[in-house]
Enzyme design. Structure first.
Site, short mmCIF file in Angstrom:
data_model
loop_
_atom_site.label_atom_id
_atom_site.label_comp_id
_atom_site.label_asym_id
_atom_site.label_seq_id
_atom_site.Cartn_x
_atom_site.Cartn_y
_atom_site.Cartn_z
N PHE A 124 0.85 -1.18 0.00
CA PHE A 124 0.00 0.00 0.00
C PHE A 124 0.90 1.24 0.00
O PHE A 124 1.82 1.34 0.82
CB PHE A 124 -0.91 0.00 1.23
CG PHE A 124 -2.00 1.03 1.15
CD1 PHE A 124 -2.94 0.97 0.14
CD2 PHE A 124 -2.09 2.04 2.07
CE1 PHE A 124 -3.96 1.92 0.05
CE2 PHE A 124 -3.10 3.00 2.00
CZ PHE A 124 -4.03 2.94 0.98
N ASP A 195 1.82 -6.08 7.01
CA ASP A 195 0.60 -5.27 7.04
C ASP A 195 -0.57 -6.20 6.74
O ASP A 195 -0.63 -6.81 5.67
CB ASP A 195 0.69 -4.15 6.01
CG ASP A 195 -0.49 -3.18 6.06
OD1 ASP A 195 -1.58 -3.60 6.49
OD2 ASP A 195 -0.33 -2.02 5.65
N TYR A 220 -11.09 -1.16 10.41
CA TYR A 220 -12.33 -0.63 9.84
C TYR A 220 -12.74 -1.35 8.56
O TYR A 220 -13.78 -1.04 7.98
CB TYR A 220 -12.23 0.87 9.56
CG TYR A 220 -10.99 1.32 8.82
CD1 TYR A 220 -10.88 1.16 7.45
CD2 TYR A 220 -9.92 1.90 9.50
CE1 TYR A 220 -9.75 1.56 6.77
CE2 TYR A 220 -8.79 2.31 8.84
CZ TYR A 220 -8.70 2.15 7.47
OH TYR A 220 -7.57 2.54 6.79
N LYS A 221 -11.96 -2.33 8.13
CA LYS A 221 -12.33 -3.10 6.94
C LYS A 221 -13.12 -4.33 7.37
O LYS A 221 -14.25 -4.23 7.80
CB LYS A 221 -11.08 -3.45 6.14
CG LYS A 221 -10.27 -2.25 5.64
CD LYS A 221 -9.08 -2.68 4.83
CE LYS A 221 -8.14 -1.53 4.49
NZ LYS A 221 -8.73 -0.53 3.59
N ARG A 369 -12.93 -2.83 -7.95
CA ARG A 369 -12.59 -3.72 -6.85
C ARG A 369 -13.85 -4.11 -6.07
O ARG A 369 -14.65 -3.26 -5.70
CB ARG A 369 -11.58 -3.02 -5.93
CG ARG A 369 -10.81 -3.94 -5.01
CD ARG A 369 -9.71 -3.19 -4.30
NE ARG A 369 -10.22 -2.14 -3.42
CZ ARG A 369 -9.58 -1.64 -2.39
NH1 ARG A 369 -8.37 -2.07 -2.10
NH2 ARG A 369 -10.11 -0.69 -1.65
#
Length: 410
Positions: A124, A195, A220-221, A369
C-alpha cells in the site's frame, strides 16, 4: 451456474446467521467491506451507553470502573485470536501509519548494522511513504528497495534489516506466503513487518506459526470497527522486551501515573502505546468484534474462496466481451478476499454500478474492486452484482457525465 445454484449455497451456508447481526440498507449489494466494513447492528446502542452513562455520568471514574484504561490490551487480545497471535502480543491504538513508524524504528534498532528496508510495488503506497519518511528523518544511509512482488524472496540478503510487506495486495488480492517469506528473511538475519489490512478478518492469519516478528493492521475493513477505527500492532513475544520505542509516550511507561521525568518502558506489548487512546472508537471496535465470537476463521476462508470464485466465473462468462478482465491470481489459495477487474472505463462503470445499488470501489488506473466479507455477503450478491455490471456494460450506461466526473474519494 445460475442464481438458484447460489441460493442453494446460501441456504447451506453455516455463516448465514451472521448477516442478521449487521445493519444492511434495503436493496443494497455491498461489496466494499475491504474498504469500510458494515455496521454491526448493536454497536450504536453500545456507543450510546459508553457516551451517555459512562462518560456522561461516571466521567473520569470510568477509566477505572469501566475499564477504559485497559481497552487497548483487551481489544488487542480479541484481535490476537483472529490473527493467530499469542495472548498479550497485540495492542490497539493509533493508526497503521503511526504503528508502522514505531515498528520500523524498532526493527532498525534491532539490526543496527543494516541499512536496507525491502518492500514491493504491491505494498500500500502509504506504507512506502512512511518508510520514505523514516529513511529521510534518520538520514543515516538507509535505503528503501522496492521490487516486484515475485522478486521479494530473491531480493532478501544479508544487507536487509527488515522486509516490510502487505500480505494481501490491495489492488489485485495477490497473497504473499507469510511463512515462506519470514523463514527466508530469518535465514538472512532480517526481520519482518506484515501489514494485515486486507487479511485480518478475511482469511486465517497465523502470526505465531509463521514466526512473524512484527505486524499491524486496520480494524475498519473486515473487522467492522467503523470509519477511522484505531489500528493494531503485533510484536513477537520474544522481541517485546527488546523493543525500544521511538515514539515513547506515557501510556507506554512502566508506571504512567508516577509521572517520572524519565521514560521507562512498560513490560511486553504495553510499551508500544504512546498517548491517550480514543475511547469512543475503541468501545465501538470492542462491540463490533462481538460478531466474531466463536467464528472459525477456517470456515470464513472456505466461504471467501467460494464467493470470489463464483464472482470471477460469472464476470468472465458475462462481461469479458465488454472489455472486462481479471487482475490477480486465479488460484484461490494465492489471493485474499477481494476481486479486481480491469476495464478501460473502470471508474465510470463503478460509479454507474454504485448508482444502481451495487457498491464496490475503484483503484487507479483501471481497476474495479469488489470485496467479499463472508460474515454478511451472500452468494446471490455475486450473481446480482455481475448481473448489474453486465447490463451497464451492454447499454454503455457508464458513458454519462455523472459517472465520468471524478470525485475526491474513489
Amino acid at each position: 451456474m445460475d442464481r438458484k445454484d447460489l441460493e442453494a449455497l446460501d441456504q447451506a451456508d453455516p455463516l448465514a446467521s451472521k448477516r442478521a447481526q449487521f445493519t444492511i440498507p434495503e436493496g443494497l449489494i455491498y461489496l466494499d467491506g475491504n474498504s469500510l466494513g458494515m455496521l454491526p447492528a448493536h454497536v450504536p446502542s453500545r456507543l450510546a451507553e459508553v457516551a451517555t452513562r459512562q462518560w456522561g455520568e461516571t466521567l473520569i471514574g470510568s477509566w477505572n470502573s469501566h475499564g477504559w484504561f485497559d481497552l487497548p490490551r483487551k481489544v488487542g487480545n480479541r484481535i490476537a485470536r483472529l490473527t493467530g497471535a499469542a495472548p498479550d502480543s497485540v495492542i490497539v491504538g493509533d493508526t497503521i501509519s503511526v504503528n508502522l513508524f514505531k515498528l520500523l524504528a524498532a526493527a532498525a534498532k534491532l539490526r543496527p548494522e543494516r541499512r536496507v528496508i525491502l518492500s514491493d510495488d504491491g505494498n500500500f503506497p502509504s506504507d512506502l511513504y512512511v518508510a520514505q519518511g523514516f529513511r529521510d528523518l534518520l538520514d543515516d544511509g538507509y535505503r528503501l528497495e522496492i521490487v516486484a512482488p515475485g522478486d521479494v524472496m530473491a531480493a532478501i540478503s544479508s544487507e536487509v534489516a527488515v522486509v516490510m510487506l502487505t500480505e494481501v495486495d490491495y489492488r489485485t488480492a495477490r497473497r504473499h506466503g507469510m511463512a515462506a517469506v519470514t523463514a527466508t528473511a530469518h535465514a538472512h538475519g532480517a526481520l519482518t513487518i506484515w501489514d494485515l489490512a486486507h487479511s485480518a478478518g478475511a482469511l486465517p492469519v497465523d502470526l505465531a506459526g509463521a514466526g512473524a516478528d512484527f505486524a499491524l493492521g486496520c480494524t475498519y475493513k473486515y473487522l467492522n470497527g467503523g470509519p477511522g477505527a484505531p489500528a493494531f500492532l503485533y510484536v513477537r513475544p520474544g522481541l517485546q522486551d527488546k523493543v525500544q520505542p521511538a515514539l515513547a509516550g506515557w501510556w507506554g511507561h512502566a508506571a504512567p501515573f508516577s509521572f517520572d521525568l524519565d521514560y521507562r518502558p512498560a513490560p511486553g506489548i504495553l510499551r508500544n502505546q504512546c498517548g491517550t487512546q480514543p475511547i469512543l472508537s475503541l468501545a465501538a471496535l470492542d462491540a463490533a468484534l462481538d460478531v466474531w465470537d466463536h467464528v472459525d476463521m477456517a470456515m470464513v476462508r472456505v466461504k471467501s474462496e467460494a464467493l470470489c470464485q463464483a464472482f470471477i466465473s460469472l464476470a468472465e462468462e458475462r462481461c469479458a466481451g465488454f472489455g472486462v478482465s481479471l487482475a490477480g491470481p486465479r488460484d484461490m489459495a494465492e489471493r485474499g478476499s477481494h476481486v479486481s477487474l480491469r476495464h478501460p472505463e473502470a471508474y465510470a462503470v463503478m460509479q454507474a454500478l454504485i448508482a444502481a445499488g451495487v457498491v464496490g470501489d475503484f483503484r487507479a488506473p483501471d481497476l474495479m474492486r469488489f470485496g467479499f466479507a463472508p460474515l454478511y455477503n451472500r452468494f446471490v450478491d455475486a450473481w446480482d452484482a455481475v448481473d448489474g455490471m453486465a447490463d451497464i456494460l451492454a447499454r454503455r450506461a457508464w458513458d454519462d457525465p455523472r459517472f465520468l466526473a471524478r470525485k475526491a474519494v474513489t
